[in-house]
Design an enzyme around this catalytic site. Structure first.
Site, PDB file in Angstrom:
ATOM      1  N   ASP A  32       0.824  -1.248  -0.086  1.00  0.00           N
ATOM      2  CA  ASP A  32       0.140   0.060  -0.279  1.00  0.00           C
ATOM      3  C   ASP A  32       0.908   1.305  -0.066  1.00  0.00           C
ATOM      4  O   ASP A  32       1.948   1.303   0.609  1.00  0.00           O
ATOM      5  CB  ASP A  32      -0.862   0.125   1.235  1.00  0.00           C
ATOM      6  CG  ASP A  32      -2.076   1.087   1.053  1.00  0.00           C
ATOM      7  OD1 ASP A  32      -3.196   0.376   0.656  1.00  0.00           O
ATOM      8  OD2 ASP A  32      -2.011   2.044   1.146  1.00  0.00           O
ATOM      9  N   CYS A 266     -19.779   0.581  -2.333  1.00  0.00           N
ATOM     10  CA  CYS A 266     -19.995  -0.217  -3.504  1.00  0.00           C
ATOM     11  C   CYS A 266     -21.282  -0.145  -4.015  1.00  0.00           C
ATOM     12  O   CYS A 266     -21.265   0.583  -5.252  1.00  0.00           O
ATOM     13  CB  CYS A 266     -19.974  -1.839  -3.199  1.00  0.00           C
ATOM     14  SG  CYS A 266     -18.085  -2.256  -2.818  1.00  0.00           S
ATOM     15  N   LYS A 269     -22.185   3.442  -5.874  1.00  0.00           N
ATOM     16  CA  LYS A 269     -21.172   3.863  -6.753  1.00  0.00           C
ATOM     17  C   LYS A 269     -21.257   2.970  -7.889  1.00  0.00           C
ATOM     18  O   LYS A 269     -20.928   3.632  -9.145  1.00  0.00           O
ATOM     19  CB  LYS A 269     -19.781   4.158  -6.129  1.00  0.00           C
ATOM     20  CG  LYS A 269     -18.933   3.047  -5.695  1.00  0.00           C
ATOM     21  CD  LYS A 269     -17.744   3.062  -6.476  1.00  0.00           C
ATOM     22  CE  LYS A 269     -16.656   1.562  -5.862  1.00  0.00           C
ATOM     23  NZ  LYS A 269     -16.346   0.727  -7.037  1.00  0.00           N
ATOM     24  N   LYS A 326     -24.181  -0.072   7.293  1.00  0.00           N
ATOM     25  CA  LYS A 326     -24.853  -1.367   7.713  1.00  0.00           C
ATOM     26  C   LYS A 326     -24.317  -1.775   8.987  1.00  0.00           C
ATOM     27  O   LYS A 326     -22.860  -1.501   9.362  1.00  0.00           O
ATOM     28  CB  LYS A 326     -24.919  -2.208   6.628  1.00  0.00           C
ATOM     29  CG  LYS A 326     -23.419  -2.979   6.370  1.00  0.00           C
ATOM     30  CD  LYS A 326     -23.538  -4.022   5.283  1.00  0.00           C
ATOM     31  CE  LYS A 326     -22.443  -4.954   5.381  1.00  0.00           C
ATOM     32  NZ  LYS A 326     -22.482  -6.069   4.107  1.00  0.00           N
TER      33      LYS A 326
HETATM   34  C1  UDX Z   1     -22.223  -5.349  -1.681  1.00  0.00           C
HETATM   35  C2  UDX Z   1     -22.365  -6.587  -2.343  1.00  0.00           C
HETATM   36  O1  UDX Z   1     -23.397  -7.298  -1.566  1.00  0.00           O
HETATM   37  C3  UDX Z   1     -21.036  -7.207  -2.253  1.00  0.00           C
HETATM   38  O2  UDX Z   1     -21.621  -8.533  -3.176  1.00  0.00           O
HETATM   39  C4  UDX Z   1     -20.104  -6.441  -3.139  1.00  0.00           C
HETATM   40  O3  UDX Z   1     -19.013  -7.233  -3.283  1.00  0.00           O
HETATM   41  C5  UDX Z   1     -19.987  -5.148  -2.648  1.00  0.00           C
HETATM   42  O4  UDX Z   1     -21.288  -4.583  -2.247  1.00  0.00           O
HETATM   43  P1  UDX Z   1     -21.800  -4.453   1.192  1.00  0.00           P
HETATM   44  O5  UDX Z   1     -21.742  -3.011   0.364  1.00  0.00           O
HETATM   45  O6  UDX Z   1     -21.041  -4.904   1.821  1.00  0.00           O
HETATM   46  O7  UDX Z   1     -21.687  -5.387  -0.225  1.00  0.00           O
HETATM   47  O8  UDX Z   1     -23.243  -4.772   1.714  1.00  0.00           O
HETATM   48  P2  UDX Z   1     -24.664  -5.553   1.473  1.00  0.00           P
HETATM   49  O9  UDX Z   1     -24.753  -6.305   2.428  1.00  0.00           O
HETATM   50  O10 UDX Z   1     -25.003  -5.746  -0.018  1.00  0.00           O
HETATM   51  O11 UDX Z   1     -25.555  -4.086   1.571  1.00  0.00           O
HETATM   52  C6  UDX Z   1     -25.538  -2.843   1.135  1.00  0.00           C
HETATM   53  C7  UDX Z   1     -26.534  -1.809   1.563  1.00  0.00           C
HETATM   54  O12 UDX Z   1     -27.805  -2.217   1.352  1.00  0.00           O
HETATM   55  C8  UDX Z   1     -26.435  -1.613   3.101  1.00  0.00           C
HETATM   56  O13 UDX Z   1     -26.591  -0.259   3.249  1.00  0.00           O
HETATM   57  C9  UDX Z   1     -27.638  -2.403   3.659  1.00  0.00           C
HETATM   58  O14 UDX Z   1     -28.078  -1.974   4.936  1.00  0.00           O
HETATM   59  C10 UDX Z   1     -28.754  -2.105   2.358  1.00  0.00           C
HETATM   60  N1  UDX Z   1     -29.760  -3.557   2.400  1.00  0.00           N
HETATM   61  C11 UDX Z   1     -29.158  -4.702   2.258  1.00  0.00           C
HETATM   62  C12 UDX Z   1     -30.936  -3.105   2.677  1.00  0.00           C
HETATM   63  O15 UDX Z   1     -31.320  -1.918   2.763  1.00  0.00           O
HETATM   64  N2  UDX Z   1     -31.795  -4.242   2.397  1.00  0.00           N
HETATM   65  C13 UDX Z   1     -31.403  -5.343   2.327  1.00  0.00           C
HETATM   66  O16 UDX Z   1     -32.401  -6.270   2.142  1.00  0.00           O
HETATM   67  C14 UDX Z   1     -29.932  -5.719   2.196  1.00  0.00           C
END
Ligand code: UDX
Length: 461
Positions: A32, A266, A269, A326
């Site tokens: 890094d 993720c 964006k 989350k």
């Molecule tokens: C996401 C993808 O799931 C993952 O496969 C990818 O590699 C990166 O982006 P992540 O951002 O860690 O992962 O979280 P994820 O658990 O998918 O939740 C994303 C957002 O959606 C959170 O803010 C969560 O609170 C929200 N969410 C998730 C909901 O509002 N409702 C749901 O049912 C699930």
């Protein structure tokens, strides 16, 4: 022969991948540009919170299979296979992904290679990036050194990153040669033997899988949040609707939980980057609507809070539970919880935020907000309590015990994760997005807890 692994970029993705590779038995070096980050990682102290990561990091620093460096030449000399794990954030002035870190990494690394190498991209990128990087690598490769580019997108979720790395739903390998496929099959041999499904494809398809997967997850979440909007209008219960939909195997329960919507580094964006990629070539209305519905979840929550406070939050004290995007992470990037808190602060509320892991990151991102050390402090003298990140600690709150802390027992559950009946029967006015409004709380006083008369330590503002 067991290849040496180099991981370029030791952020969230790179560190988790490096630790995972060491756990799979490889010798790993992770690079890094940030010396402070590398110093912490060398001490076994991850710069972000992720369950199980600290233990595995320390274990593999001790086994000697994992080390960290800021020296690109050291990584270049060590690695056979280089996983590119640098960030691809949204451009400051547009929707598209900013790929500069990726191109810079390849420009810096490749001239220093002293033997043939496989560069394997893991970051989320627009289609065509891998091919452009392959051209760049050929241009910069020293004479007689062969460099190939493959793409192996990462699907890990924050909060279960270690588990997702060691036990993924699937592996996707985008390759341009049988040699690259063989090398990656050998690296993932343990996972493949354990039955992890594998898709081997071309570079463009592998790049697109990741963009499409995140856009699809975002679409599912916004779909159920659209149904939540309708549920409110027609006095239906979105949780019952979501549960019934989810029993259909073609729909499923996952990413169908209604509430404040998606945030993080993720989904938002990557959705916007896909809109930018589609550009003039195809219809982008669907994905734009997904983004709009998601942002509307935040404004609906702010409006509901204002309504609960009688039309204005000016001078009202609001206790906010949660700052991370989350639970099980301290990541506040594009966090819906912080966004709502800031909007309420701008509307004149005295916002007191508590998060079990993200207070420090929250303070840096939103210095105008107040952060408290405990749940009780956030709740004390509150005119309204907002639940914005569904940590288990909040789900197990005792509504009778905390009734005594607040000024007004009003609760708004932005994550649809708490038991409404439980809170209402303890004397709270309880609202949740997309769920029927029950007009009157029973109004009874709960039993007096032993510490109810402990004096308030937080001054009233
Ligand atoms: C996401 C993808 O799931 C993952 O496969 C990818 O590699 C990166 O982006 P992540 O951002 O860690 O992962 O979280 P994820 O658990 O998918 O939740 C994303 C957002 O959606 C959170 O803010 C969560 O609170 C929200 N969410 C998730 C909901 O509002 N409702 C749901 O049912 C699930």
């Amino acid at each position: 022969m067991c290849p040496n692994i180099a991981v370029i970029g030791s952020g969230y993705l790179g560190t988790t991948h490096a630790v995972g590779m060491a756990e799979l038995g490889f010798d790993v070096i992770a690079l890094d540009v940030d010396p402070v980050r590398i110093a912490r990682l060398r001490r076994g102290d991850p710069p972000f919170f992720e369950p199980n990561l600290r233990e595995l990091l320390q274990r593999h620093l001790a086994t000697g299979r994992l080390r960290f460096t800021t020296d690109t030449a050291e990584a270049a000399a060590f690695g056979d296979c280089f996983f590119l794990c640098v960030g691809t954030p949204q451009q400051a002035d547009g929707l598209a992904a900013d790929l500069e870190q990726l191109f810079a990494a390849v420009r810096e690394l490749v001239p220093l290679l002293r033997h043939d190498a496989l560069l394997v991209g893991k970051s989320t990128v627009p289609v065509g990036t891998a091919a452009a990087l392959a051209e760049l690598a050929t241009l910069h490769a020293p004479a007689g050194i062969e460099v190939e580019v493959a793409w192996n997108p990462e699907f890990l979720r924050e909060g279960c990153g270690v588990q997702d790395t060691l036990n993924p739903d699937r592996l996707v390998l985008g390759v341009s040669s049988a040699e690259a496929e063989q090398a990656l099959r050998a690296i993932y041999a343990r996972l493949l033997r354990a039955g992890v499904p594998l898709v081997v494809t071309d570079l463009a398809s592998a790049e697109l899988v990741k963009c499409a997967a995140n856009a699809f997850l975002a679409t599912k979440i916004s779909f159920i949040n659209l149904i939540a909007e309708l549920s409110e209008a027609v006095h239906a219960d979105v949780l019952a609707v979501a549960e019934a939909l989810g029993y259909d195997n073609r729909i499923g329960q996952r990413s169908m939980h209604p509430g404040l919507g998606f945030g993080g580094g993720c989904l938002p964006k990557d959705l916007r980057a896909l809109i930018a990629q589609l550009g003039g070539n195809a219809s982008t209305e669907l994905l734009r609507a997904v983004d709009e519905i998601n942002l509307r979840c935040r404004s609906r929550t702010v409006e509901a809070a204002i309504k609960e406070c009688g039309g204005s939050v000016r001078g009202r004290r609001i206790g906010v539970l949660g700052a991370a995007f989350k639970p099980f992470t301290d990541d506040v990037r594009d966090s819906p919880a912080l966004d709502v808190s800031r909007q309420l602060h701008r509307a004149g509320a005295d916002v007191q935020v508590y998060d079990p892991a993200a207070n420090r990151a929250g303070k840096l991102a939103a210095p105008e907000l107040s952060f408290t050390e405990t749940v009780d402090e956030a709740l004390r003298w509150a005119d309204l309590v907002l639940h914005l990140t569904e940590w288990p600690e909040f789900r197990t709150l005792d509504p009778e015990a905390v009734w005594w802390l607040v000024n007004e027992p009003r609760f708004l559950d932005g994550r649809n994760a708490l038991n409404a009946d439980h809170w209402r029967s303890a004397g709270w006015t309880f609202r949740a997005l997309g769920r029927p409004v029950v007009s009157d709380a029973p109004g009874r006083l709960p039993d007096l807890p032993a510490d109810a008369l402990v004096p308030c330590t937080t001054p009233l503002v």
